[in-house]
Structure formats: C-alpha cells, structure tokens
Scaffold this active site. Structure first.
Site, PDB file in Angstrom:
ATOM      1  N   HIS A   1      39.804  21.136  94.967  1.00 17.19           N
ATOM      2  CA  HIS A   1      39.441  19.710  94.891  1.00 17.19           C
ATOM      3  C   HIS A   1      40.598  18.785  95.263  1.00 17.19           C
ATOM      4  O   HIS A   1      40.435  17.566  95.308  1.00 17.19           O
ATOM      5  CB  HIS A   1      38.934  19.357  93.493  1.00 17.19           C
ATOM      6  CG  HIS A   1      37.694  20.093  93.086  1.00 17.19           C
ATOM      7  ND1 HIS A   1      36.540  20.077  93.856  1.00 17.19           N
ATOM      8  CD2 HIS A   1      37.419  20.891  92.024  1.00 17.19           C
ATOM      9  CE1 HIS A   1      35.617  20.824  93.268  1.00 17.19           C
ATOM     10  NE2 HIS A   1      36.132  21.335  92.159  1.00 17.19           N
TER      11      HIS A   1
ATOM     12  N   ASP B   1      33.073  29.070  95.312  1.00 17.97           N
ATOM     13  CA  ASP B   1      33.051  28.436  94.000  1.00 17.97           C
ATOM     14  C   ASP B   1      31.710  27.689  93.845  1.00 17.97           C
ATOM     15  O   ASP B   1      31.114  27.282  94.841  1.00 17.97           O
ATOM     16  CB  ASP B   1      34.222  27.455  93.925  1.00 17.97           C
ATOM     17  CG  ASP B   1      34.463  26.899  92.536  1.00 17.97           C
ATOM     18  OD1 ASP B   1      35.317  27.440  91.819  1.00 17.97           O
ATOM     19  OD2 ASP B   1      33.789  25.905  92.167  1.00 17.97           O
TER      20      ASP B   1
ATOM     21  N   HIS C   1      31.294  24.787  92.852  1.00 19.97           N
ATOM     22  CA  HIS C   1      31.490  23.378  93.236  1.00 19.97           C
ATOM     23  C   HIS C   1      31.933  23.294  94.696  1.00 19.97           C
ATOM     24  O   HIS C   1      32.561  24.230  95.206  1.00 19.97           O
ATOM     25  CB  HIS C   1      32.564  22.739  92.354  1.00 19.97           C
ATOM     26  CG  HIS C   1      32.236  22.780  90.891  1.00 19.97           C
ATOM     27  ND1 HIS C   1      32.666  23.803  90.076  1.00 19.97           N
ATOM     28  CD2 HIS C   1      31.507  21.942  90.124  1.00 19.97           C
ATOM     29  CE1 HIS C   1      32.211  23.581  88.840  1.00 19.97           C
ATOM     30  NE2 HIS C   1      31.513  22.468  88.841  1.00 19.97           N
TER      31      HIS C   1
ATOM     32  N   ASP D   1      32.163  30.387  88.992  1.00 19.78           N
ATOM     33  CA  ASP D   1      31.322  29.447  88.232  1.00 19.78           C
ATOM     34  C   ASP D   1      29.941  29.236  88.841  1.00 19.78           C
ATOM     35  O   ASP D   1      29.177  28.389  88.375  1.00 19.78           O
ATOM     36  CB  ASP D   1      32.038  28.111  87.997  1.00 19.78           C
ATOM     37  CG  ASP D   1      32.692  27.550  89.238  1.00 19.78           C
ATOM     38  OD1 ASP D   1      32.459  28.101  90.337  1.00 19.78           O
ATOM     39  OD2 ASP D   1      33.440  26.563  89.122  1.00 19.78           O
TER      40      ASP D   1
HETATM   41 ZN   LIG Z   1      34.184  25.243  90.367  1.00 21.28          ZN
END
Ligand SMILES: [Zn+2]
Length: 334
Positions: A116, A151, A153, A238
């Site tokens: 991120h 991931d 996200h 995740d």
């Molecule tokens: Zn994540």
C-alpha cells in the site's frame, strides 16, 4: 531459500492491532515444527539510494524523523519504524536478487508489509513498498519483471509506482469495495504502461474456482506473452476464508495450488526465478500453513493442511474474469 531477520518482529502498531509480530512468530514456529526453517538468509537494511529508486526523499525522511504518532488512522509510526521498514525493503531486495542469481525460488518473511506504500505515501500498515523497491533494484539486470499480488487487498502503492512502466507488469487479485478502494478492472495503466496493469477485482464470496479461472484465462496467458525475466509475488493470505479482513474464500489448498501454478510458470518462463514476499494475512493458523506449504514445496515436500473447505466451486467470479478480459483484450491475446 528463506529471507528473515529478527528485526521484522518489532512492534510497530499499537497493541492488539492485527498487524502484529505474532504473525511472523506463528509463521516461524510453524516452519520450525515441520523442520522447514532452514537455509535462512539474513538481509541487510535497504540503503537510502535503494529506497529512492521507489520513494521520494521527503517520504523517506518523513518516516525517519516523524517520531511517534499516526501516519493514517490504521498505521502508526514509532521510533523503530524506519529501521524495521528499511530492513523489510532490504529483505525484499535480497530475496529477489537471490532468486535471480541462484535460479531458485525464495520466500521473504517480511514485516511490515509494503504494497500500500506509494512514491510519496504510506498507509494500510505499510511504509516502504518492499516488492517495488526490489523490482526497481533489479531492473538493470532484468528488464521485464512481473509482479503478482494475491493479497486480499489491492496493492494501490505498487500499481501507482509502476502505472507508467512497460517493464514491470502488475497483476492483482483482490476484493473490490474494501480498503484501499482502488483496483478497477477497467484501469490498465497510463501512457506506455497501458496494458501493464491488470486488476482482477473479485466480489465477496469468490474463492478457489474463481481464482483458478482467473489464473487460466488471464494470469497465465498474460505472463506467457509478457515473458518475464523474474516473477515477484506479493503473498497476502488475507483472501483466505478464515481471515477476518476480507470476505474472499480461498482455502489453503486453493492458495497453494495457485502459488504452485505460478511456480511452475516461473520454471518454464524464467528459469525458476521467482520470489515470494509476505504482505498481509491475519488469521495466524491459515497464514502459517499456506506459507509452510509453499516453502515445503521448494524442497519437494508436502505438508498437511487443515483449512480445506472449498466454498466457491461454481465460478462466482466468472463475470469479473470476463470483464477483465474485455478490458485487457486491446493489449493481450485472451
Ligand atoms: Zn491485505
């Protein structure tokens, strides 16, 4: 080859935050119990020159000199942060170089995560973009690098850093509509980087069969056409059905089979040059068993898995896969 440093165990977030040192402790313990925590390479810290391949000097100095407090509502900074984050970026560089030179897969067990973090910003528990720094530090030797981000996200930082590049291909599977809110199927990159960003934004409930479909119909054909010199993988666990942060439903065998297929592609496309780098994953037993399965496979071993329920057997993400193919057809044969 495992890349690990005890520095990665620093407590960076407030107590009871999900991104805690317990994550990595669980991974290491799981590996030790299976006698897989061997062949450990200890990285050094990324230098300022290495970090500036990817981040502004202002951002680096901000992380270095901020002291204690919140960078964003979910991401804390303390006096250890700069040092630990620089070691994590150094771990990523080390892992990518080892895989490139030794023609063998490597796994960097990193904290804090990185995907991120963008040129000028951190957030989402990330400070420096480990995988992006490693790619930028390898570009003088490998001029076509594929980054796969599985991931749960979207790796908004990694996408931003390489959105203008035709040398680094970024492919992400993630859940649409959760943090950080980016990663639309229609976004394909900018200028000469168009077609080199591939977003697969799954909806809640997508799991094994949808990921398999995305691999067969998007990821594999694009990688074959791109011909990477190395594949780097942002591994977040995740998207697992046990994970509290997303509502994606990959099982442990689903995760392993996806990662194994990527490894097999690395064998045929780039001489086994593949490096895995840890991102998220907050349910410790599933995080630990998926990573153990991948590292065991480096030595041709198999491990027993306990989270094996297949929730998505009916291609819940089929429409999304079709949408991505439509968006990418101007750039790739799909
Ligand atoms: Zn994540």
């Amino acid at each position: 080859m495992i890349i690990y440093h005890s520095k990665f165990l620093s407590q960076l977030q407030p107590l009871h935050h999900p991104e805690s040192p317990l994550r990595l402790k669980a991974v290491v313990k799981g590996l030790e119990e299976l006698n897989l925590f061997n062949n450990i390479h200890k990285p050094s810290k990324a230098s300022i020159e290495e970090l500036t391949t990817t981040h502004s000097l202002e951002h680096i100095n901000f992380i270095k000199n901020f002291g204690e407090g919140y960078l964003s509502p979910d991401t804390y900074l303390n006096n250890d942060t700069f040092e630990t984050a620089a070691y994590a970026a150094g771990g990523a560089i080390h892992a990518a170089k080892l895989a490139y030179e030794k023609l063998k897969p490597s796994f960097a067990l990193l904290r804090p995560p990185g995907h991120h973090a963008a040129f000028d910003t951190g957030g989402g528990f990330c400070y420096f973009n480990n995988i992006a720094v490693s790619a930028n530090c390898l570009l003088d030797r490998a001029d076509r690098i594929a980054i796969l981000d599985i991931d749960g996200h979207h790796g908004n930082g990694t996408q931003d850093i390489f959105s203008n590049s035709n040398k680094v291909l970024y492919i992400s599977t993630h859940q649409w509509g959760i943090y950080p809110g980016t990663g639309l199927a229609e976004y394909v990159g900018e200028r000469k980087g168009r077609g080199y960003t591939v977003n697969i934004p799954f909806i809640s409930g997508c799991g094994d069969s949808s990921y398999n479909l995305a691999f067969n119909e998007i990821i594999e054909p694009i990688l074959i056409q791109f011909k990477p010199k190395i594949i780097l993988v942002s591994v977040g666990v995740d998207a697992h059905y046990k994970d509290p942060m997303t509502s994606l439903l990959l099982s442990s065998p689903g995760y392993f089979s996806l990662l194994e297929k990527i490894m097999n592609l690395a064998r045929t496309l780039c001489n086994r040059r593949i490096s895995f780098m840890l991102e998220g994953g907050y349910h410790l037993p599933s995080l630990s068993e998926v990573i153990a399965a991948v590292i065991a496979s480096f030595e041709g071993k198999e491990v027993g898995l306990q989270f094996v329920t297949e929730y998505d057997t009916n291609f819940k993400g089929k429409a999304i896969v079709e949408k991505v193919k439509t968006a990418q057809r101007s750039y790739w044969e799909l």
